[in-house]
Scaffold this active site. Structure first.
Site, short mmCIF file in Angstrom:
data_model
loop_
_atom_site.label_atom_id
_atom_site.label_comp_id
_atom_site.label_asym_id
_atom_site.label_seq_id
_atom_site.Cartn_x
_atom_site.Cartn_y
_atom_site.Cartn_z
N LYS A 228 0.82 -1.22 0.00
CA LYS A 228 0.00 0.00 0.00
C LYS A 228 0.86 1.27 0.00
O LYS A 228 0.34 2.36 -0.16
CB LYS A 228 -0.92 0.02 1.22
CG LYS A 228 -1.94 -1.10 1.26
CD LYS A 228 -2.79 -0.96 2.50
CE LYS A 228 -3.85 -2.01 2.61
NZ LYS A 228 -4.70 -1.79 3.81
N LYS B 265 2.30 2.83 2.47
CA LYS B 265 2.01 3.79 3.53
C LYS B 265 2.56 3.28 4.85
O LYS B 265 2.60 2.09 5.12
CB LYS B 265 0.52 4.11 3.62
CG LYS B 265 -0.42 3.00 3.97
CD LYS B 265 -1.85 3.52 3.92
CE LYS B 265 -2.84 2.53 4.39
NZ LYS B 265 -4.22 3.01 4.32
#
Length: 151
Positions: free
Chosen positions: A45, A47
């Site tokens: 992702k 993140k």
């Protein structure tokens, strides 16, 4: 017993998350939360979370709507989870609408719930960043404050 599952990072837990979990639990008897691991968040992702997987797991386990927290390690595990945990209903926020319709082929009801519009972890991060954009003169630390009422 109707089993419901949802997936997410649940970092900076807020009332929008609680609303989602409450509404998801209302769709069945047993709510499983597949919590994205730190590695999955970073590698897939892209993140970084503020709280570690274990910290986020503890927070979720303390919420009365959540019956079980499992790790989400990759995108592909959703199909496996539907069968392993005997899921009846898959729930996600409506910002993912249409992305998981393929799970219907696994015999699962797919529900996209409306997000709580005024709150998100991204908004919290932005608001905190903006709030801290002050001049050095106006910045105080705990050490700068005199809390002694007798002075």
């Amino acid at each position: 017993m109707r089993r419901v599952i949802t997936y997410g990072t649940f970092d900076l837990l807020h009332y929008g998350h609680i609303n989602l979990l409450r509404r998801a639990k209302a769709l069945g008897d047993y709510l499983i939360v597949a919590l994205s691991t730190d590695e999955f968040n970073w590698n897939s992702k892209h993140k970084k979370t503020y709280f570690s997987y274990e910290q986020r797991k503890q927070l979720l386990e303390a919420i009365r709507y959540v019956d079980l927290v499992i790790p989400e390690k990759d995108w592909d595990q959703k199909k496996r989870d539907m069968h392993e945990y005997h899921i009846d209903t898959f729930v996600m926020g409506d910002d993912w609408k249409g992305k998981f319709d393929f799970l219907r082929d696994e015999g699962v009801e797919v529900v996209y719930l409306p997000r709580t519009p005024e709150i998100s972890s991204s908004k919290i991060k932005k608001d905190l960043y903006d709030a801290n954009e002050v001049t050095e003169e106006s910045r105080l630390s705990h050490e700068d404050l005199d809390t002694n009422p007798d002075k």
